[in-house]
Scaffold this motif. Structure first.
Motif, PDB file in Angstrom:
ATOM      1  N   VAL A  42      -8.194 -33.202 -25.125  1.00  0.00           N
ATOM      2  CA  VAL A  42      -8.999 -34.053 -26.013  1.00  0.00           C
ATOM      3  C   VAL A  42     -10.213 -34.599 -25.262  1.00  0.00           C
ATOM      4  CG1 VAL A  42      -8.983 -36.246 -27.287  1.00  0.00           C
ATOM      5  CG2 VAL A  42      -7.110 -34.630 -27.567  1.00  0.00           C
ATOM      6  N   LEU A  43     -10.020 -34.978 -24.016  1.00  0.00           N
ATOM      7  CA  LEU A  43     -11.135 -35.458 -23.200  1.00  0.00           C
ATOM      8  C   LEU A  43     -12.189 -34.368 -23.018  1.00  0.00           C
ATOM      9  CD1 LEU A  43     -12.078 -37.995 -21.764  1.00  0.00           C
ATOM     10  CD2 LEU A  43     -10.838 -37.231 -19.732  1.00  0.00           C
ATOM     11  N   CYS A  44     -11.748 -33.136 -22.897  1.00  0.00           N
ATOM     12  CA  CYS A  44     -12.677 -31.998 -22.821  1.00  0.00           C
ATOM     13  C   CYS A  44     -13.541 -31.928 -24.071  1.00  0.00           C
ATOM     14  CB  CYS A  44     -11.894 -30.706 -22.634  1.00  0.00           C
ATOM     15  SG  CYS A  44     -12.881 -29.205 -22.787  1.00  0.00           S
ATOM     16  N   LEU A  45     -12.899 -32.031 -25.234  1.00  0.00           N
ATOM     17  CA  LEU A  45     -13.663 -32.010 -26.489  1.00  0.00           C
ATOM     18  C   LEU A  45     -14.616 -33.202 -26.587  1.00  0.00           C
ATOM     19  CD1 LEU A  45     -11.166 -30.938 -29.293  1.00  0.00           C
ATOM     20  CD2 LEU A  45     -13.247 -29.792 -28.597  1.00  0.00           C
ATOM     21  N   PHE A  46     -14.116 -34.358 -26.220  1.00  0.00           N
ATOM     22  CA  PHE A  46     -14.901 -35.592 -26.270  1.00  0.00           C
ATOM     23  C   PHE A  46     -16.161 -35.466 -25.407  1.00  0.00           C
ATOM     24  CE2 PHE A  46     -15.563 -40.139 -25.265  1.00  0.00           C
ATOM     25  CZ  PHE A  46     -15.527 -40.665 -26.548  1.00  0.00           C
ATOM     26  N   LEU A  47     -15.984 -34.997 -24.180  1.00  0.00           N
ATOM     27  CA  LEU A  47     -17.122 -34.848 -23.277  1.00  0.00           C
ATOM     28  C   LEU A  47     -18.076 -33.758 -23.735  1.00  0.00           C
ATOM     29  CD1 LEU A  47     -15.280 -35.302 -19.871  1.00  0.00           C
ATOM     30  CD2 LEU A  47     -16.874 -36.903 -20.958  1.00  0.00           C
ATOM     31  N   SER A  48     -17.535 -32.720 -24.366  1.00  0.00           N
ATOM     32  CA  SER A  48     -18.403 -31.668 -24.908  1.00  0.00           C
ATOM     33  C   SER A  48     -19.302 -32.208 -26.016  1.00  0.00           C
ATOM     34  CB  SER A  48     -17.566 -30.516 -25.466  1.00  0.00           C
ATOM     35  OG  SER A  48     -16.911 -29.841 -24.441  1.00  0.00           O
ATOM     36  N   THR A  89     -30.145 -33.669 -17.947  1.00  0.00           N
ATOM     37  CA  THR A  89     -29.324 -33.894 -16.754  1.00  0.00           C
ATOM     38  C   THR A  89     -27.976 -34.490 -17.129  1.00  0.00           C
ATOM     39  OG1 THR A  89     -31.325 -34.218 -15.442  1.00  0.00           O
ATOM     40  CG2 THR A  89     -29.263 -34.975 -14.481  1.00  0.00           C
ATOM     41  N   ALA A  90     -27.982 -35.491 -17.980  1.00  0.00           N
ATOM     42  CA  ALA A  90     -26.723 -36.100 -18.430  1.00  0.00           C
ATOM     43  C   ALA A  90     -25.875 -35.080 -19.182  1.00  0.00           C
ATOM     44  CB  ALA A  90     -26.997 -37.317 -19.307  1.00  0.00           C
ATOM     45  N   GLY A  91     -26.517 -34.258 -20.005  1.00  0.00           N
ATOM     46  CA  GLY A  91     -25.803 -33.236 -20.756  1.00  0.00           C
ATOM     47  C   GLY A  91     -25.130 -32.224 -19.845  1.00  0.00           C
ATOM     48  N   ILE A  92     -25.827 -31.847 -18.778  1.00  0.00           N
ATOM     49  CA  ILE A  92     -25.261 -30.888 -17.827  1.00  0.00           C
ATOM     50  C   ILE A  92     -24.038 -31.494 -17.133  1.00  0.00           C
ATOM     51  CG2 ILE A  92     -25.700 -29.727 -15.624  1.00  0.00           C
ATOM     52  CD1 ILE A  92     -28.605 -29.258 -16.670  1.00  0.00           C
ATOM     53  N   TYR A  93     -24.166 -32.742 -16.686  1.00  0.00           N
ATOM     54  CA  TYR A  93     -23.037 -33.386 -16.005  1.00  0.00           C
ATOM     55  C   TYR A  93     -21.846 -33.605 -16.946  1.00  0.00           C
ATOM     56  CZ  TYR A  93     -25.738 -34.153 -11.759  1.00  0.00           C
ATOM     57  OH  TYR A  93     -26.457 -33.960 -10.620  1.00  0.00           O
ATOM     58  N   LEU A  94     -22.113 -33.978 -18.170  1.00  0.00           N
ATOM     59  CA  LEU A  94     -21.020 -34.161 -19.126  1.00  0.00           C
ATOM     60  C   LEU A  94     -20.331 -32.842 -19.449  1.00  0.00           C
ATOM     61  CD1 LEU A  94     -22.560 -36.828 -21.512  1.00  0.00           C
ATOM     62  CD2 LEU A  94     -20.549 -37.109 -20.066  1.00  0.00           C
ATOM     63  N   PHE A  95     -21.120 -31.786 -19.551  1.00  0.00           N
ATOM     64  CA  PHE A  95     -20.533 -30.469 -19.808  1.00  0.00           C
ATOM     65  C   PHE A  95     -19.682 -30.030 -18.615  1.00  0.00           C
ATOM     66  CE2 PHE A  95     -20.849 -25.741 -19.877  1.00  0.00           C
ATOM     67  CZ  PHE A  95     -20.030 -25.549 -20.976  1.00  0.00           C
ATOM     68  N   ALA A  96     -20.167 -30.278 -17.413  1.00  0.00           N
ATOM     69  CA  ALA A  96     -19.388 -29.946 -16.215  1.00  0.00           C
ATOM     70  C   ALA A  96     -18.086 -30.743 -16.196  1.00  0.00           C
ATOM     71  CB  ALA A  96     -20.209 -30.224 -14.959  1.00  0.00           C
ATOM     72  N   ALA A  97     -18.150 -32.011 -16.571  1.00  0.00           N
ATOM     73  CA  ALA A  97     -16.938 -32.844 -16.622  1.00  0.00           C
ATOM     74  C   ALA A  97     -15.966 -32.313 -17.674  1.00  0.00           C
ATOM     75  CB  ALA A  97     -17.307 -34.296 -16.911  1.00  0.00           C
ATOM     76  N   SER A  98     -16.505 -31.846 -18.792  1.00  0.00           N
ATOM     77  CA  SER A  98     -15.622 -31.303 -19.834  1.00  0.00           C
ATOM     78  C   SER A  98     -14.933 -30.031 -19.340  1.00  0.00           C
ATOM     79  CB  SER A  98     -16.388 -31.053 -21.131  1.00  0.00           C
ATOM     80  OG  SER A  98     -17.255 -29.959 -21.012  1.00  0.00           O
ATOM     81  N   LEU A  99     -15.645 -29.219 -18.576  1.00  0.00           N
ATOM     82  CA  LEU A  99     -15.023 -28.016 -18.018  1.00  0.00           C
ATOM     83  C   LEU A  99     -13.931 -28.377 -17.013  1.00  0.00           C
ATOM     84  CD1 LEU A  99     -18.100 -25.659 -17.496  1.00  0.00           C
ATOM     85  CD2 LEU A  99     -16.320 -25.489 -19.250  1.00  0.00           C
TER      86      LEU A  99
END
Length: 134
Positions: A70-76, A89-99
């Motif tokens: 769920v956290l993966c979906l949330f961060l995506s 930049t924020a989008g890239i970091y959030l996507f990396a966190a979701s992965l």
């Protein structure tokens, strides 16, 4: 590095299917625990108690698998939002966190499956010992 808004969206279908599989595992194990609890109340055998403890650990792992899924979906979703408002930049970091959350969820899933296989092998060894006694 550039990231399109469609890239985080790719996780939605995969993560949704994974969460569905996790939920099915949870429901199946919960049903088995209820059945074993009923048998334990009647027989009070150590074997049933050990099985219940094993299943309790697996239920906890599934809860964490679901949490990270769920956290993966949330961060995506947040990554897509950041990309939409051009905070790349924020989008890239959030996507990396979701992965990373997805990888964590899958690693815990592997751990839970390993416990399941070990438990099944234990049951099979019990059957083999009973067959040898006959």
């Amino acid at each position: 590095m550039t990231l399109n808004i469609e890239t985080p969206a790719l996780l939605f279908s995969a993560t949704s299917l994974i969460l569905l599989a996790y939920t099915n595992r949870f429901l199946t194990i919960a049903q088995i625990v209820r059945s074993l609890k009923k048998h334990y109340d009647e027989n009070h055998t150590r074997s049933i108690l050990l099985q219940i403890k094993n299943l309790n650990l697996r239920l906890s792992l599934i809860r964490y698998m679901q949490l990270f899924g769920v956290l993966c979906l949330f961060l995506s979703v947040f990554a897509m939002l950041c990309l939409f408002v051009e905070w790349h930049t924020a989008g890239i970091y959030l996507f990396a966190a979701s992965l990373l959350c997805l990888l964590t969820s899958l690693a815990i899933s592997f751990w839970e499956i390993s416990i399941s296989v070990t438990a099944l092998r234990f049951h099979l060894s019990d059957l083999e010992e009973e067959e040898k006694k006959k």
